[in-house]
Write a protein that holds these residues in place. Structure first.
Motif, PDB file in Angstrom:
ATOM      1  N   ALA A  71     -21.434 -17.871 -17.681  1.00  0.00           N
ATOM      2  CA  ALA A  71     -21.602 -18.054 -19.235  1.00  0.00           C
ATOM      3  C   ALA A  71     -22.822 -18.915 -19.418  1.00  0.00           C
ATOM      4  CB  ALA A  71     -20.622 -19.142 -19.505  1.00  0.00           C
ATOM      5  N   LEU A  72     -23.269 -19.497 -18.418  1.00  0.00           N
ATOM      6  CA  LEU A  72     -24.699 -20.137 -18.764  1.00  0.00           C
ATOM      7  C   LEU A  72     -25.761 -19.089 -18.756  1.00  0.00           C
ATOM      8  CD1 LEU A  72     -24.783 -23.281 -16.358  1.00  0.00           C
ATOM      9  CD2 LEU A  72     -24.934 -23.309 -18.911  1.00  0.00           C
ATOM     10  N   ALA A  73     -25.688 -17.793 -17.992  1.00  0.00           N
ATOM     11  CA  ALA A  73     -26.687 -16.904 -18.014  1.00  0.00           C
ATOM     12  C   ALA A  73     -26.686 -16.113 -19.373  1.00  0.00           C
ATOM     13  CB  ALA A  73     -26.241 -15.860 -17.003  1.00  0.00           C
ATOM     14  N   GLU A  74     -25.350 -16.043 -20.168  1.00  0.00           N
ATOM     15  CA  GLU A  74     -25.237 -15.282 -21.297  1.00  0.00           C
ATOM     16  C   GLU A  74     -25.570 -16.261 -22.551  1.00  0.00           C
ATOM     17  OE1 GLU A  74     -24.077 -12.409 -22.237  1.00  0.00           O
ATOM     18  OE2 GLU A  74     -24.453 -11.670 -20.141  1.00  0.00           O
ATOM     19  N   MET A  75     -25.402 -17.514 -22.114  1.00  0.00           N
ATOM     20  CA  MET A  75     -26.022 -18.524 -23.431  1.00  0.00           C
ATOM     21  C   MET A  75     -27.324 -18.543 -23.329  1.00  0.00           C
ATOM     22  SD  MET A  75     -23.293 -21.436 -22.080  1.00  0.00           S
ATOM     23  CE  MET A  75     -24.291 -22.905 -23.146  1.00  0.00           C
ATOM     24  N   GLN A  76     -28.182 -18.335 -22.318  1.00  0.00           N
ATOM     25  CA  GLN A  76     -29.672 -18.353 -22.300  1.00  0.00           C
ATOM     26  C   GLN A  76     -30.097 -16.961 -22.576  1.00  0.00           C
ATOM     27  OE1 GLN A  76     -31.742 -20.285 -20.910  1.00  0.00           O
ATOM     28  NE2 GLN A  76     -33.710 -19.038 -20.875  1.00  0.00           N
ATOM     29  N   LEU A  91     -20.582 -24.096 -24.463  1.00  0.00           N
ATOM     30  CA  LEU A  91     -19.713 -23.781 -23.717  1.00  0.00           C
ATOM     31  C   LEU A  91     -18.598 -24.612 -23.809  1.00  0.00           C
ATOM     32  CD1 LEU A  91     -18.311 -21.636 -21.719  1.00  0.00           C
ATOM     33  CD2 LEU A  91     -19.693 -22.905 -19.748  1.00  0.00           C
ATOM     34  N   GLY A  92     -17.224 -24.378 -24.115  1.00  0.00           N
ATOM     35  CA  GLY A  92     -16.258 -25.282 -23.794  1.00  0.00           C
ATOM     36  C   GLY A  92     -15.096 -24.681 -22.944  1.00  0.00           C
ATOM     37  N   ASP A  93     -14.373 -25.707 -22.594  1.00  0.00           N
ATOM     38  CA  ASP A  93     -13.217 -25.387 -21.781  1.00  0.00           C
ATOM     39  C   ASP A  93     -12.068 -24.850 -22.410  1.00  0.00           C
ATOM     40  OD1 ASP A  93     -12.018 -27.533 -22.277  1.00  0.00           O
ATOM     41  OD2 ASP A  93     -12.058 -28.504 -20.439  1.00  0.00           O
ATOM     42  N   ALA A  94     -10.949 -24.507 -21.973  1.00  0.00           N
ATOM     43  CA  ALA A  94      -9.810 -24.040 -22.617  1.00  0.00           C
ATOM     44  C   ALA A  94      -9.292 -25.081 -23.552  1.00  0.00           C
ATOM     45  CB  ALA A  94      -8.795 -23.561 -21.767  1.00  0.00           C
ATOM     46  N   ASN A  95      -9.549 -26.371 -23.428  1.00  0.00           N
ATOM     47  CA  ASN A  95      -8.810 -27.485 -24.160  1.00  0.00           C
ATOM     48  C   ASN A  95     -10.001 -27.913 -25.420  1.00  0.00           C
ATOM     49  OD1 ASN A  95      -6.493 -27.663 -22.782  1.00  0.00           O
ATOM     50  ND2 ASN A  95      -7.887 -28.697 -21.097  1.00  0.00           N
ATOM     51  N   GLY A  96     -11.132 -27.272 -25.428  1.00  0.00           N
ATOM     52  CA  GLY A  96     -12.178 -27.455 -26.461  1.00  0.00           C
ATOM     53  C   GLY A  96     -12.975 -28.643 -25.980  1.00  0.00           C
ATOM     54  N   VAL A  97     -13.355 -29.128 -24.727  1.00  0.00           N
ATOM     55  CA  VAL A  97     -14.126 -30.100 -24.194  1.00  0.00           C
ATOM     56  C   VAL A  97     -15.400 -29.394 -24.021  1.00  0.00           C
ATOM     57  CG1 VAL A  97     -14.647 -31.698 -22.387  1.00  0.00           C
ATOM     58  CG2 VAL A  97     -12.369 -31.484 -23.308  1.00  0.00           C
ATOM     59  N   VAL A  98     -16.506 -29.716 -24.676  1.00  0.00           N
ATOM     60  CA  VAL A  98     -17.845 -29.078 -24.131  1.00  0.00           C
ATOM     61  C   VAL A  98     -18.363 -29.342 -22.992  1.00  0.00           C
ATOM     62  CG1 VAL A  98     -20.613 -29.018 -24.879  1.00  0.00           C
ATOM     63  CG2 VAL A  98     -18.417 -29.064 -26.765  1.00  0.00           C
ATOM     64  N   LEU A  99     -18.614 -28.215 -22.198  1.00  0.00           N
ATOM     65  CA  LEU A  99     -19.232 -28.412 -20.832  1.00  0.00           C
ATOM     66  C   LEU A  99     -20.638 -28.495 -20.709  1.00  0.00           C
ATOM     67  CD1 LEU A  99     -16.842 -25.975 -18.971  1.00  0.00           C
ATOM     68  CD2 LEU A  99     -16.449 -28.411 -19.464  1.00  0.00           C
ATOM     69  N   ASP A 100     -21.399 -27.379 -21.589  1.00  0.00           N
ATOM     70  CA  ASP A 100     -22.902 -27.338 -21.511  1.00  0.00           C
ATOM     71  C   ASP A 100     -23.260 -26.900 -22.960  1.00  0.00           C
ATOM     72  OD1 ASP A 100     -23.862 -27.692 -18.528  1.00  0.00           O
ATOM     73  OD2 ASP A 100     -22.169 -26.168 -18.545  1.00  0.00           O
ATOM     74  N   ARG A 114     -26.641 -33.844 -32.289  1.00  0.00           N
ATOM     75  CA  ARG A 114     -26.211 -35.202 -31.179  1.00  0.00           C
ATOM     76  C   ARG A 114     -24.754 -35.416 -30.928  1.00  0.00           C
ATOM     77  NH1 ARG A 114     -30.769 -37.190 -34.273  1.00  0.00           N
ATOM     78  NH2 ARG A 114     -29.262 -38.051 -35.973  1.00  0.00           N
ATOM     79  N   ALA A 115     -23.868 -34.709 -31.850  1.00  0.00           N
ATOM     80  CA  ALA A 115     -22.451 -34.640 -31.894  1.00  0.00           C
ATOM     81  C   ALA A 115     -22.102 -33.731 -30.879  1.00  0.00           C
ATOM     82  CB  ALA A 115     -21.826 -34.735 -33.040  1.00  0.00           C
ATOM     83  N   ILE A 116     -22.573 -32.520 -30.725  1.00  0.00           N
ATOM     84  CA  ILE A 116     -22.140 -31.652 -29.765  1.00  0.00           C
ATOM     85  C   ILE A 116     -23.006 -31.778 -28.444  1.00  0.00           C
ATOM     86  CG2 ILE A 116     -21.796 -29.013 -29.345  1.00  0.00           C
ATOM     87  CD1 ILE A 116     -22.249 -28.783 -32.599  1.00  0.00           C
ATOM     88  N   ILE A 117     -22.208 -32.548 -27.490  1.00  0.00           N
ATOM     89  CA  ILE A 117     -22.895 -32.750 -26.339  1.00  0.00           C
ATOM     90  C   ILE A 117     -21.746 -32.543 -25.136  1.00  0.00           C
ATOM     91  CG2 ILE A 117     -24.446 -34.568 -27.307  1.00  0.00           C
ATOM     92  CD1 ILE A 117     -22.615 -36.643 -26.542  1.00  0.00           C
ATOM     93  N   PRO A 118     -22.146 -32.493 -23.890  1.00  0.00           N
ATOM     94  CA  PRO A 118     -21.152 -32.301 -22.770  1.00  0.00           C
ATOM     95  C   PRO A 118     -20.073 -33.504 -22.819  1.00  0.00           C
ATOM     96  CG  PRO A 118     -23.477 -31.692 -22.100  1.00  0.00           C
ATOM     97  CD  PRO A 118     -23.426 -32.257 -23.371  1.00  0.00           C
ATOM     98  N   LEU A 175     -16.914 -19.911 -26.160  1.00  0.00           N
ATOM     99  CA  LEU A 175     -18.430 -19.847 -26.329  1.00  0.00           C
ATOM    100  C   LEU A 175     -18.431 -19.995 -27.810  1.00  0.00           C
ATOM    101  CD1 LEU A 175     -20.784 -19.319 -24.718  1.00  0.00           C
ATOM    102  CD2 LEU A 175     -20.662 -16.781 -25.437  1.00  0.00           C
ATOM    103  N   ASP A 176     -19.625 -20.639 -28.417  1.00  0.00           N
ATOM    104  CA  ASP A 176     -19.721 -21.274 -29.705  1.00  0.00           C
ATOM    105  C   ASP A 176     -21.019 -21.103 -29.900  1.00  0.00           C
ATOM    106  OD1 ASP A 176     -18.616 -23.026 -32.421  1.00  0.00           O
ATOM    107  OD2 ASP A 176     -20.548 -23.591 -31.520  1.00  0.00           O
ATOM    108  N   ALA A 177     -21.434 -20.736 -31.177  1.00  0.00           N
ATOM    109  CA  ALA A 177     -22.886 -20.678 -31.464  1.00  0.00           C
ATOM    110  C   ALA A 177     -22.558 -21.581 -32.934  1.00  0.00           C
ATOM    111  CB  ALA A 177     -23.495 -19.407 -31.943  1.00  0.00           C
TER     112      ALA A 177
END
Length: 630
Positions: A71-76, A91-100, A114-118, A175-177
């Motif tokens: 995912a990080l490669a695709e995000m880049q 990138l979030g996990d299946a529960n909607g928790v942001v990972l990166d 500032r709100a959308i953070i890991p 995956l979110d934009a």
């Protein structure tokens, strides 16, 4: 009576607790609004900003390590295609928790950024209607534009999210934009879906690296696209995995994991493999009688794929205008660059100042570039030339002009730079005896080689640079005042890295130079921003090189750096309020730095930075209260 748009009427009904007007909302949005109502969320209020502990984020990352790597490669890649469009990729996990996250500087500095953070949680029950949480809930790609968000405070945003599925149909991640609503681009949602599909295909290859992987599609030209079905098959023909396009193409057939290849396609498994292993495309019929083309992408028991895995190119959305070969988003640098071209056309000597490692030579090369001169860029480190050889080095010498002179003589750097640029680096180190000759040259543009009798006219753009205070040296008669004023016709001050507002862009630029395509997360950049960087960009480059050596995956995140070494700088240079807000930290550090330079004078600090005294005090009050400062 004022005419209201459909969205105006829907928002009015939402805030008044009335029934939503029929046809004004997409059903997915209307259903989400109703659920948020049932949660007693106030659309005019503030959403809950719950963030899980970093230890929990690390565990979630480890649990999704394979997906995260892809995912990080695709995000880049996605970020590089839409860079400059005020976007954040998350990138979030299946529960909607942001990972990166990977974001543009402008969006990262915004309140939404500032709100959308890991660690931030984006489920519907807390954040209202949003693409990330809704995609996790309905398990489908979702786009939420502007005021379709439940909370009015999110009305300036648009977000597009797509779930990432495992081979057995379970949601692995999201995956979110996200972007400012006015910057949204209609086809971004399609790009996000494509990126999610690419991750899914990558997982299929990774999970079944020792099995056959066949690509199939009714049209041969689509075999290298994301529309192609992929099926992973064991050595004895058992179906191990099928991607989503493959399931769609085989709709109505028993395309279930564990079934045999022969249950899906008319040709026997052995016969199909014989044809596929020859390296070509075969034509085969499925059990419903439809013809498809098939090709082998991976041979069983081998890790390397056969041929080229599908990697469809995504058209660039933003064409970057011609720009310097370095990052120049900082306002101070933008102001300097604004008039630079005209100054170069007028042949004004350009003087560049800044701490060591801030990129003075790169700026000098840019001066040469914008001057459009046909000659060479010639650089001289003034501090590296012995005093007795300085004049000969610049103006050249006849053979035998002095002891130890080159037998063949030398044309000198000034003649080498004719119709080009002469860059005098560390200009403060020019010997006093040589400064008179240099001043005469700047006034006349005439040179006479040592030992020669004739002068020669040249056309040279002069650029000088130093990290020392020339004004102070002039005051102490260590540098000629008339030479300083001649060199300083057009000045450029490069700010230190610690006060640059485009720090994130600098990190990404350096990484792209050293390791093209290597993702760098926002969390990694936040970790780096905690340092003081006395060596500036040169030091940052070295730290990134070490991170590339130490990394355990094909990306750079905060774990690649020694966080323990950052704590002293963090505690000393940030107020408590900004310590956990990476994007506010740089501004806070700048205020505290100027505060120290003004001998802790709040009024002077406010004047220099153009801020109110209250704002300055808010950031420096912990310094005033510190026992070390008493």
């Amino acid at each position: 009576m004022q005419h209201l748009s459909g969205m105006d009427r829907a928002r009015s009904a939402l805030e008044k607790g009335e029934r939503f007007p029929i046809g004004t909302l997409h059903p997915v949005v209307a259903d989400s609004w109703q659920r948020c109502r049932d949660f007693d969320l106030d659309p005019r209020g503030t959403p809950r900003h719950n963030v899980v502990a970093f230890a929990d984020v690390k565990q979630r990352r480890e649990a999704n390590a394979a997906m995260r790597l892809l995912a990080l490669a695709e995000m880049q890649l996605l970020h590089s295609q839409i860079a400059g469009s005020n976007f954040m990729i998350a990138l979030g996990d299946a529960n909607g928790v942001v990972l990166d996250t990977i974001s543009d500087q402008h969006f990262a500095d915004s309140e939404a950024g500032r709100a959308i953070i890991p660690g931030s949680i984006w489920n519907e029950s807390e954040r209202g209607t949003n693409a990330l949480g809704l995609a996790a809930l309905v398990e489908k790609p979702v786009a939420i534009y502007g005021r379709e968000h439940y909370f009015a405070c999110h009305g300036h945003l648009s977000c597009m999210a797509a779930p990432i599925f495992s081979s057995d149909g379970k949601v692995l991640g999201l995956l979110d934009a996200s972007c400012a609503h006015e910057a949204r681009q209609e086809h971004t949602h399609a790009l996000v879906r494509m990126a999610a599909a690419q991750i899914e295909n990558g997982l299929l290859y990774q999970s079944h690296s020792k099995s056959f992987v066949f690509a199939f599609h009714p049209r041969v030209e689509y075999l290298d696209t994301l529309s192609a079905g992929l099926v992973s098959v064991s050595l004895d023909g058992e179906i191990l995995s099928i991607n989503r396009p493959g399931k769609t193409l085989l709709d109505g057939l028993p395309a279930l994991l564990g079934n045999h290849f022969d249950m899906l396609f008319e040709a026997g498994f052995g016969q199909a493999v014989d044809g596929l292993l020859k390296g070509g495309v075969i034509r085969i019929r499925d059990r419903a009688g439809s013809g498809v083309f098939m090709v082998c992408r991976q041979i069983g028991e081998q890790d390397a794929p056969v041929g080229k895995r599908p990697s469809p190119s995504i058209p660039a959305l933003i064409r970057q205008e011609s720009a310097p070969d370095f990052v120049s988003h900082d306002p101070a640098i933008k102001r300097s660059l604004g008039d630079l071209a005209e100054a170069a056309v007028l042949r004004m000597p350009v003087h560049i100042t800044g701490e060591t490692g801030t990129g003075k030579e790169l700026m000098a090369q840019h001066v040469h570039k914008v001057s459009a001169r046909k000659g060479e860029f010639v650089a001289l480190n003034c501090g590296a030339v012995p005093e007795e050889l300085f004049i000969a080095e610049i103006f050249g010498h006849e053979r035998g002009a002095f002891t130890n002179a080159r037998a063949e003589g030398s044309i000198g750097l000034a003649r080498m730079a004719d119709r080009g640029t002469l860059f005098l680096d560390e200009v403060a180190d020019i010997p006093l005896a040589a400064q008179t000759s240099l001043l005469r040259f700047l006034d006349s543009m005439e040179i006479r080689a040592v030992g020669a009798h004739k002068t020669q006219k040249v056309d040279v753009q002069i650029v000088s640079a130093t990290n020392r205070d020339l004004e102070n040296m002039v005051a102490h008669r260590q540098f000629r005042a008339d030479l300083y004023y001649r060199l300083n016709a057009f000045s450029i001050r490069l700010p230190p890295l610690r006060s640059r507002t485009d720090f994130a862009s600098i990190v990404r630029h350096l990484m792209e130079k050293m390791a093209p395509g290597t993702p760098v997360t926002d969390a990694a950049i936040a970790t780096l921003s905690q340092r003081k960087w006395p060596g500036n960009i040169r030091e940052l480059r070295t730290v990134l090189q070490r991170a590339l050596v130490r990394r355990s995956a094909d990306y750079i995140d905060e774990s690649c750096f020694d966080e323990a070494s950052l704590v002293p700088d963090l505690a000393r240079d940030c107020c408590d309020e900004c310590r956990d807000r990476p994007l506010s930290r740089a501004k806070c550090q700048e205020i505290r730095s100027v505060y120290e330079k003004t001998q802790q004078n709040i009024s002077r600090t406010a004047r220099e930075l153009g801020l109110s005294r209250t704002t300055v005090y808010k950031h420096v009050r912990t310094v005033e209260a510190s026992p070390q400062q008493i």
